[in-house]
Scaffold this motif. Structure first.
Motif, PDB file in Angstrom:
ATOM      1  N   TYR A 299     -26.552  29.257  29.117  1.00 42.84           N
ATOM      2  CA  TYR A 299     -27.001  29.380  30.502  1.00 42.84           C
ATOM      3  C   TYR A 299     -26.285  30.492  31.268  1.00 42.84           C
ATOM      4  CZ  TYR A 299     -29.314  24.916  29.627  1.00 42.84           C
ATOM      5  OH  TYR A 299     -30.107  23.919  29.100  1.00 42.84           O
ATOM      6  N   VAL A 300     -25.721  31.448  30.568  1.00 44.02           N
ATOM      7  CA  VAL A 300     -25.087  32.597  31.215  1.00 44.02           C
ATOM      8  C   VAL A 300     -26.172  33.566  31.681  1.00 44.02           C
ATOM      9  CG1 VAL A 300     -23.644  34.640  30.796  1.00 44.02           C
ATOM     10  CG2 VAL A 300     -22.914  32.393  29.963  1.00 44.02           C
ATOM     11  N   GLN A 301     -25.943  34.197  32.849  1.00 44.97           N
ATOM     12  CA  GLN A 301     -26.829  35.239  33.358  1.00 44.97           C
ATOM     13  C   GLN A 301     -26.036  36.531  33.533  1.00 44.97           C
ATOM     14  OE1 GLN A 301     -28.475  33.143  36.876  1.00 44.97           O
ATOM     15  NE2 GLN A 301     -30.469  33.553  35.951  1.00 44.97           N
ATOM     16  N   ILE A 302     -26.534  37.597  32.918  1.00 54.04           N
ATOM     17  CA  ILE A 302     -25.885  38.901  32.999  1.00 54.04           C
ATOM     18  C   ILE A 302     -26.893  39.893  33.554  1.00 54.04           C
ATOM     19  CG2 ILE A 302     -24.844  40.773  31.674  1.00 54.04           C
ATOM     20  CD1 ILE A 302     -23.764  38.679  29.738  1.00 54.04           C
ATOM     21  N   LEU A 303     -26.564  40.495  34.706  1.00 54.52           N
ATOM     22  CA  LEU A 303     -27.497  41.384  35.388  1.00 54.52           C
ATOM     23  C   LEU A 303     -27.261  42.840  34.991  1.00 54.52           C
ATOM     24  CD1 LEU A 303     -27.701  38.683  36.986  1.00 54.52           C
ATOM     25  CD2 LEU A 303     -28.173  40.058  39.003  1.00 54.52           C
ATOM     26  N   PHE A 304     -28.108  43.717  35.522  1.00 57.46           N
ATOM     27  CA  PHE A 304     -28.087  45.114  35.121  1.00 57.46           C
ATOM     28  C   PHE A 304     -26.781  45.808  35.499  1.00 57.46           C
ATOM     29  CE2 PHE A 304     -32.719  44.410  35.217  1.00 57.46           C
ATOM     30  CZ  PHE A 304     -33.004  44.852  33.933  1.00 57.46           C
ATOM     31  N   GLY A 305     -26.399  46.772  34.658  1.00 51.73           N
ATOM     32  CA  GLY A 305     -25.200  47.563  34.894  1.00 51.73           C
ATOM     33  C   GLY A 305     -23.920  46.925  34.416  1.00 51.73           C
ATOM     34  N   VAL A 306     -23.985  45.730  33.875  1.00 51.74           N
ATOM     35  CA  VAL A 306     -22.776  45.037  33.423  1.00 51.74           C
ATOM     36  C   VAL A 306     -22.244  45.673  32.137  1.00 51.74           C
ATOM     37  CG1 VAL A 306     -21.900  42.863  32.455  1.00 51.74           C
ATOM     38  CG2 VAL A 306     -23.294  42.839  34.525  1.00 51.74           C
ATOM     39  N   GLU A 307     -20.933  45.793  32.062  1.00 51.30           N
ATOM     40  CA  GLU A 307     -20.246  46.215  30.839  1.00 51.30           C
ATOM     41  C   GLU A 307     -19.238  45.140  30.461  1.00 51.30           C
ATOM     42  OE1 GLU A 307     -18.499  50.066  31.267  1.00 51.30           O
ATOM     43  OE2 GLU A 307     -20.344  50.972  32.047  1.00 51.30           O
ATOM     44  N   LEU A 308     -19.370  44.631  29.260  1.00 56.31           N
ATOM     45  CA  LEU A 308     -18.479  43.585  28.770  1.00 56.31           C
ATOM     46  C   LEU A 308     -17.724  44.139  27.575  1.00 56.31           C
ATOM     47  CD1 LEU A 308     -17.852  40.547  29.373  1.00 56.31           C
ATOM     48  CD2 LEU A 308     -19.511  39.984  27.575  1.00 56.31           C
ATOM     49  N   GLY A 309     -16.379  44.157  27.683  1.00 58.78           N
ATOM     50  CA  GLY A 309     -15.564  44.687  26.599  1.00 58.78           C
ATOM     51  C   GLY A 309     -15.548  43.785  25.381  1.00 58.78           C
ATOM     52  N   GLU A 310     -14.660  44.055  24.454  1.00 58.87           N
ATOM     53  CA  GLU A 310     -14.592  43.290  23.217  1.00 58.87           C
ATOM     54  C   GLU A 310     -13.756  42.019  23.384  1.00 58.87           C
ATOM     55  OE1 GLU A 310     -13.115  45.900  20.199  1.00 58.87           O
ATOM     56  OE2 GLU A 310     -14.999  47.031  20.066  1.00 58.87           O
TER      57      GLU A 310
ATOM     58  N   ALA B 126     -22.815  28.715  32.038  1.00 57.60           N
ATOM     59  CA  ALA B 126     -23.386  28.853  33.383  1.00 57.60           C
ATOM     60  C   ALA B 126     -22.646  29.866  34.250  1.00 57.60           C
ATOM     61  CB  ALA B 126     -23.453  27.500  34.086  1.00 57.60           C
ATOM     62  N   VAL B 127     -22.058  30.873  33.637  1.00 55.44           N
ATOM     63  CA  VAL B 127     -21.427  31.976  34.374  1.00 55.44           C
ATOM     64  C   VAL B 127     -22.498  32.991  34.765  1.00 55.44           C
ATOM     65  CG1 VAL B 127     -19.929  34.002  34.083  1.00 55.44           C
ATOM     66  CG2 VAL B 127     -19.122  31.732  33.407  1.00 55.44           C
ATOM     67  N   ARG B 128     -22.301  33.619  35.921  1.00 51.35           N
ATOM     68  CA  ARG B 128     -23.219  34.667  36.388  1.00 51.35           C
ATOM     69  C   ARG B 128     -22.416  35.941  36.662  1.00 51.35           C
ATOM     70  NH1 ARG B 128     -28.529  34.697  38.469  1.00 51.35           N
ATOM     71  NH2 ARG B 128     -28.966  36.298  40.035  1.00 51.35           N
ATOM     72  N   LEU B 129     -22.788  37.025  35.989  1.00 53.62           N
ATOM     73  CA  LEU B 129     -22.177  38.332  36.204  1.00 53.62           C
ATOM     74  C   LEU B 129     -23.186  39.209  36.931  1.00 53.62           C
ATOM     75  CD1 LEU B 129     -20.523  38.975  32.700  1.00 53.62           C
ATOM     76  CD2 LEU B 129     -19.605  37.701  34.653  1.00 53.62           C
ATOM     77  N   TYR B 130     -22.898  39.509  38.185  1.00 53.92           N
ATOM     78  CA  TYR B 130     -23.830  40.286  38.991  1.00 53.92           C
ATOM     79  C   TYR B 130     -23.807  41.767  38.612  1.00 53.92           C
ATOM     80  CZ  TYR B 130     -25.298  36.583  42.179  1.00 53.92           C
ATOM     81  OH  TYR B 130     -25.873  35.462  42.714  1.00 53.92           O
ATOM     82  N   GLU B 131     -24.639  42.552  39.281  1.00 55.57           N
ATOM     83  CA  GLU B 131     -24.856  43.938  38.896  1.00 55.57           C
ATOM     84  C   GLU B 131     -23.562  44.753  38.904  1.00 55.57           C
ATOM     85  OE1 GLU B 131     -29.401  45.076  39.693  1.00 55.57           O
ATOM     86  OE2 GLU B 131     -28.045  45.567  41.329  1.00 55.57           O
ATOM     87  N   ASN B 132     -23.446  45.587  37.868  1.00 53.31           N
ATOM     88  CA  ASN B 132     -22.377  46.586  37.738  1.00 53.31           C
ATOM     89  C   ASN B 132     -20.978  45.977  37.620  1.00 53.31           C
ATOM     90  OD1 ASN B 132     -24.364  48.658  38.036  1.00 53.31           O
ATOM     91  ND2 ASN B 132     -24.265  48.380  40.246  1.00 53.31           N
ATOM     92  N   VAL B 133     -20.875  44.732  37.231  1.00 51.43           N
ATOM     93  CA  VAL B 133     -19.565  44.146  36.916  1.00 51.43           C
ATOM     94  C   VAL B 133     -19.054  44.771  35.624  1.00 51.43           C
ATOM     95  CG1 VAL B 133     -18.427  42.033  36.113  1.00 51.43           C
ATOM     96  CG2 VAL B 133     -19.887  41.976  38.135  1.00 51.43           C
ATOM     97  N   LYS B 134     -17.778  45.143  35.615  1.00 52.05           N
ATOM     98  CA  LYS B 134     -17.154  45.711  34.429  1.00 52.05           C
ATOM     99  C   LYS B 134     -16.003  44.799  33.995  1.00 52.05           C
ATOM    100  CE  LYS B 134     -19.645  49.343  35.612  1.00 52.05           C
ATOM    101  NZ  LYS B 134     -20.992  49.534  35.040  1.00 52.05           N
ATOM    102  N   CYS B 135     -16.083  44.291  32.792  1.00 53.23           N
ATOM    103  CA  CYS B 135     -15.003  43.477  32.229  1.00 53.23           C
ATOM    104  C   CYS B 135     -14.373  44.235  31.071  1.00 53.23           C
ATOM    105  CB  CYS B 135     -15.523  42.134  31.731  1.00 53.23           C
ATOM    106  SG  CYS B 135     -16.088  41.002  33.003  1.00 53.23           S
ATOM    107  N   GLU B 136     -13.062  44.443  31.145  1.00 53.82           N
ATOM    108  CA  GLU B 136     -12.368  45.039  30.022  1.00 53.82           C
ATOM    109  C   GLU B 136     -12.221  44.004  28.901  1.00 53.82           C
ATOM    110  OE1 GLU B 136      -8.793  46.644  31.735  1.00 53.82           O
ATOM    111  OE2 GLU B 136      -9.857  48.381  32.581  1.00 53.82           O
ATOM    112  N   GLU B 137     -11.514  44.341  27.845  1.00 53.55           N
ATOM    113  CA  GLU B 137     -11.455  43.460  26.679  1.00 53.55           C
ATOM    114  C   GLU B 137     -10.610  42.209  26.935  1.00 53.55           C
ATOM    115  OE1 GLU B 137      -7.828  46.051  26.174  1.00 53.55           O
ATOM    116  OE2 GLU B 137      -9.865  46.305  26.927  1.00 53.55           O
ATOM    117  N   ARG B 138     -10.929  41.145  26.177  1.00 55.19           N
ATOM    118  CA  ARG B 138     -10.160  39.897  26.153  1.00 55.19           C
ATOM    119  C   ARG B 138     -10.130  39.185  27.510  1.00 55.19           C
ATOM    120  NH1 ARG B 138      -7.777  39.714  21.143  1.00 55.19           N
ATOM    121  NH2 ARG B 138      -7.602  41.736  20.092  1.00 55.19           N
TER     122      ARG B 138
END
Length: 246
Positions: free
Chosen positions: A109-120, A127-139
């Motif tokens: 149930y995770v939602q990932i919107l446009f522009g998101v970058e998810l590291g390794e 049920a997490v929601r990552l809105y537009e252009n969120v950047k997550c580095e690794e770990r």
């Protein structure tokens, strides 16, 4: 094609490695490439320009992409049930690309919107929601039912507690929680698992107190980033110096 269920629809133009396993009632769009070793369970929709790297597993009822999206999913990533990636309309028409790194675990149930970058090596729980252009580095670890609001950056090794609402950048190695989320301290357990040198951890603790202990001191953080030789300290200090923290 014996690994692909007869009820699955594959549009002309899709590229699928010979050993890919695809279960029943999936729909694979013409711009999709699925590389070797991948498994798709049932009722999965892939649309738009999508590249699924080797040994990815996608569980039932996940939906990835829309007609004009551009999405990459890194090797050995697991995407659990009912996850939606890049299926909503984009508010920022300039950036519809989504990048999911390798070895991530994206739960249900995770939602990932446009522009998101998810590291390794990130864990995004239920049920997490990552809105537009969120950047997550690794770990990075994001607790269940949490939201990260648009245009924020999450540093490496951050742990976000469940049901949190993140409205700012979060520097590397932090432990945060709450609505709205605030920094509670360092993710010490994560640092101990990651860093073998205890002196590195102690130095990170000292820098944390200096630049974040009584508010955010971006000037001091920039000075530390320019003069310190420890790569972890430089990464922490430079992140703080350029962050949107007040």
């Amino acid at each position: 094609m014996s690994n692909i269920h007869t009820t699955t629809i594959i549009e002309e133009g899709a590229i699928i490695a010979p050993d890919v396993i695809i279960g029943p009632f999936c729909h694979i769009g013409k711009g999709v490439e699925i590389k070797s070793g991948c498994t798709l369970e049932s009722n999965i929709i892939l649309r738009g320009k999508i590249t699924i790297d080797e040994n990815v597993k996608i569980f039932s009822f996940a939906t990835i992409g829309c007609d004009d999206s551009e999405i990459t999913v890194g090797t050995k990533t697991h995407i659990r049930e009912f996850t939606q990636i890049g299926t909503q309309d984009s508010e920022d028409e300039k950036n519809k690309k989504i990048t999911i790194g390798a070895n991530n675990f994206i739960m249900g149930y995770v939602q990932i919107l446009f522009g998101v970058e998810l590291g390794e090596f990130c864990i995004v729980t239920n049920a997490v929601r990552l809105y537009e252009n969120v950047k997550c580095e690794e770990r990075v670890i994001v607790g269940g039912f949490s939201t990260i609001e648009a245009n924020n950056k999450i540093g490496t090794g951050v742990m976000i507690g469940g049901a949190s609402v993140v409205t700012t950048d979060i520097p590397p190695f932090m432990l945060v929680e709450g609505n709205k989320a605030t920094i509670k301290g360092l993710n010490v357990i994560g640092l101990r698992r990651r860093l073998e040198n205890k002196e590195d951890i102690e130095e990170i603790k000292a820098i944390y107190k200096k630049v974040l202990g009584d508010g955010t001191d971006k000037i001091l953080a920039q000075e530390i980033a320019e003069t310190n030789e420890n790569d972890y300290i430089v990464r922490l200090a430079s992140f703080i110096a350029s962050s949107n923290l007040q």
